[in-house]
Design a protein around this motif. Structure first.
Motif, PDB file in Angstrom:
ATOM      1  N   LYS A 218       0.969  -1.097  -0.263  1.00  0.00           N
ATOM      2  CA  LYS A 218      -0.295   0.203   0.027  1.00  0.00           C
ATOM      3  C   LYS A 218       0.914   1.325  -0.395  1.00  0.00           C
ATOM      4  O   LYS A 218       1.407   1.487   0.592  1.00  0.00           O
ATOM      5  N   LYS A 219       0.976   1.863  -1.445  1.00  0.00           N
ATOM      6  CA  LYS A 219       1.364   2.674  -0.784  1.00  0.00           C
ATOM      7  C   LYS A 219       1.592   4.333   0.070  1.00  0.00           C
ATOM      8  O   LYS A 219       1.887   5.152   0.245  1.00  0.00           O
ATOM      9  N   ASP A 220       0.339   4.731   0.239  1.00  0.00           N
ATOM     10  CA  ASP A 220       0.051   5.694   0.977  1.00  0.00           C
ATOM     11  C   ASP A 220      -0.194   5.158   2.527  1.00  0.00           C
ATOM     12  O   ASP A 220       0.164   5.852   3.228  1.00  0.00           O
ATOM     13  N   GLU A 221       0.293   3.813   2.898  1.00  0.00           N
ATOM     14  CA  GLU A 221       1.169   3.491   4.176  1.00  0.00           C
ATOM     15  C   GLU A 221       2.351   3.781   4.137  1.00  0.00           C
ATOM     16  O   GLU A 221       2.631   3.541   5.602  1.00  0.00           O
ATOM     17  N   ARG A 222       3.144   3.666   2.776  1.00  0.00           N
ATOM     18  CA  ARG A 222       4.333   3.086   3.694  1.00  0.00           C
ATOM     19  C   ARG A 222       4.795   4.840   4.185  1.00  0.00           C
ATOM     20  O   ARG A 222       6.399   4.872   5.068  1.00  0.00           O
ATOM     21  N   PRO A 223       4.573   5.588   4.295  1.00  0.00           N
ATOM     22  CA  PRO A 223       5.419   6.112   4.941  1.00  0.00           C
ATOM     23  C   PRO A 223       5.076   6.539   6.162  1.00  0.00           C
ATOM     24  O   PRO A 223       5.937   7.563   7.394  1.00  0.00           O
ATOM     25  N   ARG A 224       4.009   6.120   6.698  1.00  0.00           N
ATOM     26  CA  ARG A 224       4.222   6.225   7.647  1.00  0.00           C
ATOM     27  C   ARG A 224       5.285   4.491   8.390  1.00  0.00           C
ATOM     28  O   ARG A 224       5.812   4.852   9.500  1.00  0.00           O
ATOM     29  N   PRO A 286      20.150  -4.463   0.878  1.00  0.00           N
ATOM     30  CA  PRO A 286      18.669  -4.528   0.512  1.00  0.00           C
ATOM     31  C   PRO A 286      18.551  -6.375   0.677  1.00  0.00           C
ATOM     32  O   PRO A 286      18.836  -7.420  -0.142  1.00  0.00           O
ATOM     33  N   ILE A 287      17.306  -6.296   1.398  1.00  0.00           N
ATOM     34  CA  ILE A 287      16.631  -7.136   1.165  1.00  0.00           C
ATOM     35  C   ILE A 287      15.714  -7.555  -0.340  1.00  0.00           C
ATOM     36  O   ILE A 287      14.892  -8.702  -0.211  1.00  0.00           O
ATOM     37  N   ALA A 288      15.483  -6.390  -1.139  1.00  0.00           N
ATOM     38  CA  ALA A 288      14.971  -6.454  -2.454  1.00  0.00           C
ATOM     39  C   ALA A 288      14.904  -5.443  -2.876  1.00  0.00           C
ATOM     40  O   ALA A 288      15.727  -4.922  -2.225  1.00  0.00           O
ATOM     41  N   MET A 289      15.123  -5.346  -4.475  1.00  0.00           N
ATOM     42  CA  MET A 289      14.674  -4.097  -4.641  1.00  0.00           C
ATOM     43  C   MET A 289      13.708  -3.176  -4.860  1.00  0.00           C
ATOM     44  O   MET A 289      12.552  -3.218  -5.088  1.00  0.00           O
ATOM     45  N   PRO A 290      13.995  -1.531  -4.080  1.00  0.00           N
ATOM     46  CA  PRO A 290      12.509  -1.282  -3.147  1.00  0.00           C
ATOM     47  C   PRO A 290      12.219  -0.321  -5.236  1.00  0.00           C
ATOM     48  O   PRO A 290      13.638   0.250  -5.736  1.00  0.00           O
ATOM     49  N   ASP A 291      10.985  -0.169  -4.981  1.00  0.00           N
ATOM     50  CA  ASP A 291       9.998   0.746  -5.778  1.00  0.00           C
ATOM     51  C   ASP A 291      10.460   2.256  -5.882  1.00  0.00           C
ATOM     52  O   ASP A 291      10.837   2.783  -4.171  1.00  0.00           O
ATOM     53  N   ILE A 292      10.287   3.581  -6.289  1.00  0.00           N
ATOM     54  CA  ILE A 292      10.613   4.279  -6.120  1.00  0.00           C
ATOM     55  C   ILE A 292       9.809   5.052  -5.226  1.00  0.00           C
ATOM     56  O   ILE A 292      10.363   5.886  -3.662  1.00  0.00           O
ATOM     57  N   THR A 293       8.363   4.806  -4.668  1.00  0.00           N
ATOM     58  CA  THR A 293       7.899   4.964  -3.715  1.00  0.00           C
ATOM     59  C   THR A 293       7.865   4.928  -2.175  1.00  0.00           C
ATOM     60  O   THR A 293       7.877   5.628  -1.597  1.00  0.00           O
ATOM     61  N   ALA A 294       8.519   3.426  -2.654  1.00  0.00           N
ATOM     62  CA  ALA A 294       9.536   3.179  -0.802  1.00  0.00           C
ATOM     63  C   ALA A 294      10.734   3.807  -0.539  1.00  0.00           C
ATOM     64  O   ALA A 294      10.921   4.573   0.391  1.00  0.00           O
ATOM     65  N   LEU A 295      11.489   4.047  -1.598  1.00  0.00           N
ATOM     66  CA  LEU A 295      12.444   4.896  -1.303  1.00  0.00           C
ATOM     67  C   LEU A 295      11.878   6.684  -1.418  1.00  0.00           C
ATOM     68  O   LEU A 295      12.440   7.095   0.065  1.00  0.00           O
ATOM     69  N   GLU A 296      11.449   7.031  -1.472  1.00  0.00           N
ATOM     70  CA  GLU A 296      10.715   8.538  -1.246  1.00  0.00           C
ATOM     71  C   GLU A 296       9.716   8.768  -0.088  1.00  0.00           C
ATOM     72  O   GLU A 296       9.700   9.360   0.686  1.00  0.00           O
ATOM     73  N   ALA A 297       9.735   7.216  -0.016  1.00  0.00           N
ATOM     74  CA  ALA A 297       8.712   7.348   1.586  1.00  0.00           C
ATOM     75  C   ALA A 297       9.536   7.500   3.004  1.00  0.00           C
ATOM     76  O   ALA A 297       9.375   8.308   3.440  1.00  0.00           O
ATOM     77  N   VAL A 298      11.051   6.908   2.326  1.00  0.00           N
ATOM     78  CA  VAL A 298      11.867   6.924   3.237  1.00  0.00           C
ATOM     79  C   VAL A 298      12.703   8.612   3.758  1.00  0.00           C
ATOM     80  O   VAL A 298      12.534   8.650   4.698  1.00  0.00           O
ATOM     81  N   LEU A 299      12.665   9.065   2.325  1.00  0.00           N
ATOM     82  CA  LEU A 299      12.973  10.277   1.872  1.00  0.00           C
ATOM     83  C   LEU A 299      12.468  11.711   2.728  1.00  0.00           C
ATOM     84  O   LEU A 299      12.268  12.545   3.516  1.00  0.00           O
TER      85      LEU A 299
END
Length: 346
Positions: A218-224, A286-299
């Protein structure tokens, strides 16, 4: 009959012969010379292929090889074969075919969701001429890794999932060098500053993003979720991320094909560098290749006071979050009771 008339007749005959030969030649050059039914096909000419190799490659698609051979010879193609991927369209004549065999068509190469650099090498190797072994060797080259600040455990962080335009006959080293350029282009000064504000390097951010990526689709949950993990890191707590335990199980058994739907207590005590229940901080890579939304959630994580979370039984795919252990225990029991009722063994 005088000499002048004889010369005239001979000249007319020669001109007629030349005209007929010219018409035959034009017919051979410019008449349709394909035999496939599709609108278009691609043919692949390997590096170091000879003209004889090319003829074998294109023969299933050409109606009259003598016509092709004639034009190839006239155009000097037989002595100057070009490797790559070439587009042929239905109804092409021999001249157009030879011209097309000099126009290398790029490949739209895509990759994402790879768990290991070995998987990535296989994925890329299925799309270009370079095989997976040569790709993997180039990715793990010790000099390259040292020069660019990577090691064999974290080099997967270098690859930003996307669709790239490359030539099919791109070598393993050239592909790798393109990827390090793409990595540097992605990690702009702005993104590096965002990572530093979270106390992370670009590699650290990618490692954490890989965990966030695996935790939720769920991309909307990743920042949390990213906010929770950063809260744990700042508090000096272990990440306690189940996806890292799953990765550790797979890595320890060297079986990345297995499907693990449930983590048990005995798994949490396993001694392994990727087990974030036993080890503080981030795992080695990394345990996988994160997509851009996961990277942006961390940033750009959500600012929250949550420390715990577990899967929700009411909102499939989402999680329940808690700031206290007591609240988390209630949420975890609900999930545990539900999964036990589903009889999930592993």
């Amino acid at each position: 009959m005088n000499i002048k008339k004889i010369i005239t007749i001979v000249s007319v005959v020669l001109i007629s012969v030349l005209m007929i030969y010219g018409l035959i030649l034009l017919n051979q050059i410019f008449s349709a010379n394909t035999k496939f039914t599709e609108k278009e096909v691609y043919v692949y000419v390997p590096t170091a292929a000879t003209y004889d190799d090319v003829k074998k490659i294109v023969s299933p698609y050409i109606e009259n090889m003598n016509r092709f051979d004639l034009v190839a010879s006239k155009r000097g193609y037989d002595e100057n074969v070009v490797p790559g991927r070439f587009l042929l369209t239905k109804g092409m004549n021999s001249y157009a075919i030879v011209k097309a065999m000099r126009l290398n068509s790029p490949v739209k190469l895509a990759f994402n969701n790879q768990e290991r650099v070995e998987d990535l090498a296989g994925r890329v190797g299925s799309q270009i001429e370079a095989d997976s072994l040569s790709l993997l060797t180039s990715f793990k080259d010790s000099i390259f890794l040292k020069e660019n600040g990577f090691n064999e455990e974290n080099v997967l962080a270098m690859f930003i999932p996307n669709t790239y335009e490359v030539y099919w006959n791109t070598s393993a080293v050239k592909f790798r060098d393109k990827m390090i350029k793409e990595y540097r282009n992605f990690w702009t000064k702005e993104r590096v500053v965002k990572a530093e504000k979270q106390g992370l390097t670009p590699i650290d951010a990618t490692i954490l993003a890989s965990i966030v990526h695996k935790e939720s689709v769920k991309k909307d949950e990743r920042p949390r979720i990213a906010g929770v993990y950063l809260n744990r890191l700042r508090a000096g707590m272990p990440l306690q991320a189940d996806p890292t335990v799953i990765y550790a199980i797979k890595k320890k058994s060297n079986d990345f094909e297995q499907v693990i739907k449930r983590v048990f207590y005995k798994d949490l005590t396993m001694s392994h560098p990727y087990n974030t229940y036993n080890n503080l901080g981030l795992p080695p890579g990394p345990i996988a290749m994160p997509d851009i939304t996961a990277l942006e959630a961390v940033l750009a994580p959500e600012k929250n006071d949550f420390i715990y979370f577990c899967a929700s039984i009411d909102r499939f795919g989402y999680h329940e979050f808690a700031a206290t252990y007591e609240e988390h225990t209630k949420n975890a029991k609900k999930y545990s009771d539900w999964i036990n009722s589903q009889d999930v063994k592993r």
